[in-house]
Each structure stands twice: as C-alpha cells, then as structure tokens.
Design a protein around this motif. Structure first.
Motif, PDB file in Angstrom:
ATOM      1  N   UNK A   1       0.829  -1.206   0.000  1.00 54.65           N
ATOM      2  CA  UNK A   1       0.000   0.000   0.000  1.00 54.65           C
ATOM      3  C   UNK A   1       0.868   1.261   0.000  1.00 54.65           C
ATOM      4  N   UNK A   2       1.937   1.231   0.799  1.00 51.63           N
ATOM      5  CA  UNK A   2       2.814   2.392   0.861  1.00 51.63           C
ATOM      6  C   UNK A   2       3.513   2.622  -0.471  1.00 51.63           C
ATOM      7  N   UNK A   3       3.889   1.547  -1.143  1.00 48.15           N
ATOM      8  CA  UNK A   3       4.514   1.676  -2.457  1.00 48.15           C
ATOM      9  C   UNK A   3       3.551   2.287  -3.469  1.00 48.15           C
ATOM     10  N   UNK A   4       2.296   1.872  -3.417  1.00 53.79           N
ATOM     11  CA  UNK A   4       1.299   2.449  -4.321  1.00 53.79           C
ATOM     12  C   UNK A   4       1.126   3.939  -4.055  1.00 53.79           C
ATOM     13  N   UNK A   5       1.064   4.303  -2.774  1.00 56.04           N
ATOM     14  CA  UNK A   5       0.908   5.717  -2.429  1.00 56.04           C
ATOM     15  C   UNK A   5       2.110   6.521  -2.913  1.00 56.04           C
ATOM     16  N   UNK A   6       3.298   5.987  -2.702  1.00 58.90           N
ATOM     17  CA  UNK A   6       4.504   6.679  -3.152  1.00 58.90           C
ATOM     18  C   UNK A   6       4.534   6.818  -4.672  1.00 58.90           C
ATOM     19  N   UNK A   7       4.101   5.754  -5.359  1.00 58.68           N
ATOM     20  CA  UNK A   7       4.096   5.796  -6.818  1.00 58.68           C
ATOM     21  C   UNK A   7       3.095   6.833  -7.323  1.00 58.68           C
TER      22      UNK A   7
END
Length: 232
Positions: A103-109
């Motif tokens: 989820x954090x990777x998606x938000x960062x992306x």
C-alpha cells in the motif's frame, strides 16, 4: 529517549537469558491479570522453565483447572479455530507487513507520477521516462480528465437547475421577469464551464460521472486503458 528494539532471537548467554525470563515472566503475568480484570474474562497462564522445579500458574491451580476444563469441553474445531503457534503468528505478521508495504509503495508511486505530470505541464522533457513510467503517467492523466469531466457534468446540472428555477419564478409572477440584480458569479461560472467544454471537446459531449478514481498500480487489470502498472 526511545526504546531500543529487541531482536527476537534465542539468547545464548545463560545469565542474560535467565534475567530476561524473570523480567518478562513478571510482565506476562501482569498483562494476563490486567486483561482479566479490565475485560471481565476467564484467563490463565502456565509457565514451565528450567529454572523452577514446578510450573508457575496464574491465578491459582484451581482456577487454571476450571479454565482448561472449559476449553476442553469445546468442539475440536472451535478449539483450534483461533489457535496460533509462533510460526503461524509470525506468518500473519509478515503477511500484514507485506500488505502495508504494498500500500505504501502504491501511495509513493501515485505521488511520484503526480509530480511528473505537473512537471510536464511546465515543459519538462519526458524523454527520460521508461515505458512503465509512461504507461502510469498516461493512466494518471486519464483519471484526472475523468474527474474534470465529472465536474463539468455537475456544473451543467447546477446550471440547468438554476434555469428551471428561474422559469418557475417567471410563471409565478405572471410572465413578468422579477426585478433582481443578476448574479454575475453564477453567469460567469456557466459561461466559463461552457467555454471549457467547447475547448476540451468541440465535437461531442464528454462525461465520465460515476467513476471512482483509483490508481491501477499493482492490479492485474487486463481491461484497463493502461494495463502495465508499476507493480506486478
């Protein structure tokens, strides 16, 4: 001062291991007691250790026998329904951590591609982007266009409601237009949105109302406009 994170590994030093056992045993008994008192539940604890000849129990041997007997009366399926050992508990923690990381990777992306999109509006060169970045940027632009058109449709409906209300008011006044000062803010808004609709799409009416904006990064959506997201 922040607390140092404890490494969950077997303590090889005998004296340190014994000291840790005594300290944490006391804390465990205290937590079980607090849980039982605060929540009004039946709980017990049984600890075997190489440092004591007899197991230590809480709250008393009689109460432990009552709790254990109550547990054994349950069907076997119910007994093991929420039972975990160290391995299964760690697997659950790892799975939860992986979901949070994803989820954090998606938000960062999402934030990264949004920044690239706004930089491109200022004339920044996009030749340094790879194919994945281009696909994600295209999808982001599509979603923003959908939101813009959704807003345009909303403004159209508001304008139609105002026109209908004005017509009803004229009918109530016997066909006479009420002497009121024109609402220039409303007129400017209507003219502005009409100009924008013509500028964006002069040939046909565009509308994407009802679509929720959600980035597809990491989703296996083969029917998406931009199917190649950042995450597999």
């Amino acid at each position: 001062m922040t607390r140092k994170k404890v490494k969950l590994a077997y303590i090889t030093d005998d004296s340190a291991r014994k000291a840790t056992f005594k300290k944490r045993k006391k804390g465990l008994m205290k937590k079980v007691s607090e849980l039982s008192t605060l929540c009004g539940i039946d709980a017990c604890a049984i600890l075997y250790s190489p440092y004591d000849s007899q197991p230590e129990v809480w709250p008393s041997p009689l109460r432990v026998q009552c709790v254990v007997a109550r547990f054994k009366k349950m069907p076997e399926m119910e007994q093991s329904k929420k039972m975990v050992n160290q391995e299964s508990f760690l697997r659950q923690r790892v799975a939860k951590g992986n979901e949070q990381l994803k989820k954090q990777r998606k938000d960062n992306r999402e934030k990264e591609i949004t920044r690239v999109m706004f930089q491109s509006l200022t004339g920044k060169d996009l030749q340094t982007l790879n194919i994945v970045d281009i696909f994600d940027l295209g999808w982001m632009i599509d979603q923003n266009l959908k939101e813009i058109n959704k807003r345009i449709e909303s403004l159209k409906k508001e304008a139609q409601s105002l026109v209908a209300a004005a017509g009803e008011l004229i009918i109530k006044n016997g066909g006479k237009v009420p002497e009121e000062k024109p609402n220039f803010d409303t007129m400017d808004a209507i003219q502005g949105q009409q100009w924008f609709v013509v500028l964006v799409n002069p040939n046909e009416q565009m509308g994407f109302a009802g679509d929720d904006m959600m980035l597809p990064f990491g989703d296996a959506n083969q029917n998406a406009v931009w199917p190649n997201g950042f995450f597999p």
